[in-house]
Design a protein around this motif. Structure first.
Motif, PDB file in Angstrom:
ATOM      1  N   THR A 110      -7.785   7.301  -0.063  1.00 26.66           N
ATOM      2  CA  THR A 110      -7.161   6.059   0.037  1.00 26.66           C
ATOM      3  C   THR A 110      -7.324   5.653   1.653  1.00 26.66           C
ATOM      4  N   MET A 111      -7.203   4.266   1.792  1.00 23.60           N
ATOM      5  CA  MET A 111      -7.193   3.824   3.264  1.00 23.60           C
ATOM      6  C   MET A 111      -5.663   3.622   3.604  1.00 23.60           C
ATOM      7  N   PHE A 112      -5.404   4.091   4.734  1.00 19.35           N
ATOM      8  CA  PHE A 112      -4.070   3.642   5.428  1.00 19.35           C
ATOM      9  C   PHE A 112      -4.198   3.838   6.746  1.00 19.35           C
ATOM     10  N   GLY A 113      -3.180   3.446   7.627  1.00 18.47           N
ATOM     11  CA  GLY A 113      -3.277   3.104   8.925  1.00 18.47           C
ATOM     12  C   GLY A 113      -2.625   4.539   9.528  1.00 18.47           C
ATOM     13  N   ARG A 114      -3.245   4.610  10.771  1.00 10.84           N
ATOM     14  CA  ARG A 114      -2.726   5.771  11.572  1.00 10.84           C
ATOM     15  C   ARG A 114      -1.234   5.909  11.765  1.00 10.84           C
ATOM     16  N   GLN A 115      -0.647   4.747  11.831  1.00 10.94           N
ATOM     17  CA  GLN A 115       0.837   4.589  11.774  1.00 10.94           C
ATOM     18  C   GLN A 115       1.530   5.376  10.846  1.00 10.94           C
ATOM     19  N   ASP A 116       0.841   5.436   9.720  1.00  7.47           N
ATOM     20  CA  ASP A 116       1.485   6.086   8.364  1.00  7.47           C
ATOM     21  C   ASP A 116       1.228   7.404   8.373  1.00  7.47           C
ATOM     22  N   LEU A 117       0.307   8.055   9.025  1.00 10.78           N
ATOM     23  CA  LEU A 117      -0.337   9.479   9.096  1.00 10.78           C
ATOM     24  C   LEU A 117       0.835  10.540   9.242  1.00 10.78           C
ATOM     25  N   PRO A 118       1.721  10.357  10.293  1.00  9.34           N
ATOM     26  CA  PRO A 118       2.736  11.388  10.424  1.00  9.34           C
ATOM     27  C   PRO A 118       3.608  11.631   9.341  1.00  9.34           C
ATOM     28  N   PHE A 119       4.107  10.603   8.706  1.00  9.52           N
ATOM     29  CA  PHE A 119       4.958  10.907   7.558  1.00  9.52           C
ATOM     30  C   PHE A 119       4.277  11.642   6.367  1.00  9.52           C
ATOM     31  N   PRO A 150     -13.467   9.608  21.472  1.00 13.38           N
ATOM     32  CA  PRO A 150     -12.283  10.488  21.592  1.00 13.38           C
ATOM     33  C   PRO A 150     -10.962  10.012  21.509  1.00 13.38           C
ATOM     34  N   SER A 151     -10.597   8.674  21.939  1.00 12.96           N
ATOM     35  CA  SER A 151      -9.264   8.037  21.659  1.00 12.96           C
ATOM     36  C   SER A 151      -9.136   7.588  20.330  1.00 12.96           C
ATOM     37  N   GLU A 152     -10.356   7.179  19.584  1.00 12.26           N
ATOM     38  CA  GLU A 152     -10.228   6.771  18.157  1.00 12.26           C
ATOM     39  C   GLU A 152      -9.707   8.158  17.264  1.00 12.26           C
ATOM     40  N   TYR A 153     -10.558   9.158  17.585  1.00  8.56           N
ATOM     41  CA  TYR A 153     -10.084  10.381  17.020  1.00  8.56           C
ATOM     42  C   TYR A 153      -8.778  10.970  16.967  1.00  8.56           C
ATOM     43  N   ALA A 154      -8.488  10.866  18.328  1.00 10.09           N
ATOM     44  CA  ALA A 154      -7.000  11.711  18.690  1.00 10.09           C
ATOM     45  C   ALA A 154      -5.971  11.077  17.603  1.00 10.09           C
ATOM     46  N   GLY A 155      -6.071   9.801  17.325  1.00 12.85           N
ATOM     47  CA  GLY A 155      -4.889   9.250  16.565  1.00 12.85           C
ATOM     48  C   GLY A 155      -4.929   9.768  15.005  1.00 12.85           C
ATOM     49  N   ASN A 156      -5.993  10.454  14.749  1.00 16.59           N
ATOM     50  CA  ASN A 156      -6.076  11.238  13.211  1.00 16.59           C
ATOM     51  C   ASN A 156      -5.609  12.785  13.243  1.00 16.59           C
ATOM     52  N   VAL A 157      -5.162  13.258  14.589  1.00 18.90           N
ATOM     53  CA  VAL A 157      -4.750  14.552  14.470  1.00 18.90           C
ATOM     54  C   VAL A 157      -3.333  14.746  14.454  1.00 18.90           C
ATOM     55  N   TYR A 158      -2.690  15.607  13.821  1.00 15.57           N
ATOM     56  CA  TYR A 158      -1.304  15.746  13.676  1.00 15.57           C
ATOM     57  C   TYR A 158      -0.987  17.359  13.651  1.00 15.57           C
ATOM     58  N   ASN A 159      -0.154  17.865  14.391  1.00 17.65           N
ATOM     59  CA  ASN A 159       0.067  19.290  14.548  1.00 17.65           C
ATOM     60  C   ASN A 159      -1.386  20.148  14.587  1.00 17.65           C
ATOM     61  N   TRP A 175      -6.334  14.742   9.983  1.00 15.31           N
ATOM     62  CA  TRP A 175      -5.860  14.356   8.481  1.00 15.31           C
ATOM     63  C   TRP A 175      -6.441  13.161   7.967  1.00 15.31           C
ATOM     64  N   MET A 176      -7.187  12.404   8.894  1.00 16.12           N
ATOM     65  CA  MET A 176      -8.164  11.337   8.284  1.00 16.12           C
ATOM     66  C   MET A 176      -9.111  11.151   9.390  1.00 16.12           C
ATOM     67  N   LEU A 177     -10.111  10.412   9.125  1.00 19.18           N
ATOM     68  CA  LEU A 177     -11.245  10.155   9.851  1.00 19.18           C
ATOM     69  C   LEU A 177     -11.026   8.712  10.591  1.00 19.18           C
ATOM     70  N   PRO A 178     -11.405   8.279  11.815  1.00 17.94           N
ATOM     71  CA  PRO A 178     -11.255   7.091  12.327  1.00 17.94           C
ATOM     72  C   PRO A 178     -12.287   6.214  11.528  1.00 17.94           C
ATOM     73  N   GLN A 179     -11.946   4.959  11.094  1.00 25.65           N
ATOM     74  CA  GLN A 179     -12.861   4.068  10.259  1.00 25.65           C
ATOM     75  C   GLN A 179     -13.667   3.132  11.207  1.00 25.65           C
ATOM     76  N   ARG A 238       0.833  -1.147  -0.010  1.00 23.86           N
ATOM     77  CA  ARG A 238       0.008  -0.108  -0.279  1.00 23.86           C
ATOM     78  C   ARG A 238       0.877   1.365   0.184  1.00 23.86           C
ATOM     79  N   LEU A 239       1.963   1.397   0.987  1.00 25.66           N
ATOM     80  CA  LEU A 239       2.576   2.570   0.854  1.00 25.66           C
ATOM     81  C   LEU A 239       3.517   2.897  -0.295  1.00 25.66           C
ATOM     82  N   GLU A 240       4.237   1.530  -1.136  1.00 22.85           N
ATOM     83  CA  GLU A 240       5.055   1.912  -1.989  1.00 22.85           C
ATOM     84  C   GLU A 240       3.851   2.241  -3.332  1.00 22.85           C
ATOM     85  N   ASN A 241       2.830   1.911  -3.306  1.00 25.31           N
ATOM     86  CA  ASN A 241       1.903   2.158  -4.315  1.00 25.31           C
ATOM     87  C   ASN A 241       1.348   3.626  -4.149  1.00 25.31           C
TER      88      ASN A 241
END
Length: 149
Positions: free
Chosen positions: A95-104, A130-139, A143-147, A78-81
């Motif tokens: 697109t669909m990607f994980g919260r771990q990919d968000l900061p980059f 709240p805990s699901e939403y917090a992982g989608n915020v950066y600075n 940047w994305m919504l919790p699925q 997914r990330l390479e594509n």
């Protein structure tokens, strides 16, 4: 220190040199007539493909004039594509990607924040756990919504 463009170019060259050929399956509703076509990349294969087709059909029904090119890409590449598509200036609209990919992706401005769109559509943070939403915020931006919720 590398400039952002030099770092991005280096990463793209590395990704392309290591990337196996991607398997894609694209499905667009032939009955959909619209002025806008959105390209949606998802990574849910197997028995989840019908679920994604149902969700896309429901979205098209709720948004007349908008058609979705529903593209399945395996999770493992997914990330390479996505990086390749961004480098080619032809990324998917959604697109669909994980919260771990968000900061980059946020730090390299490869994606755009959603706050303006959320405000326009009346989407508020209290609609989510709240805990699901917090992982989608950066600075301070969304940047994305919790699925899952």
């Amino acid at each position: 220190m590398f400039k952002k463009s030099t770092l991005m170019l280096f990463m793209i060259v590395m990704v392309l040199s290591l990337m196996p050929m991607a398997t894609t399956v694209s499905a667009q509703n032939p009955d959909c007539e619209g002025d806008v076509t959105l390209t949606f990349w998802h990574h849910w294969g197997g028995n989840r493909i019908p679920l994604m087709e149902e969700q896309v059909a429901a979205f098209e029904d709720a948004n007349p004039g908008v058609c979705v090119d529903n593209v399945f890409l395996p999770w493992d590449n997914r990330l390479e594509n996505l990086l390749t598509a961004i480098a080619a200036e032809n990324p998917p609209d959604v697109t669909m990607f994980g919260r771990q990919d968000l900061p980059f992706f946020a730090a390299t401005e490869s994606i755009i924040p959603l706050d303006e769109f959320m405000e326009a559509d009346g989407i508020t943070t209290d609609m989510f756990v709240p805990s699901e939403y917090a992982g989608n915020v950066y600075n301070g931006q969304t940047w994305m919504l919790p699925q899952p919720t």
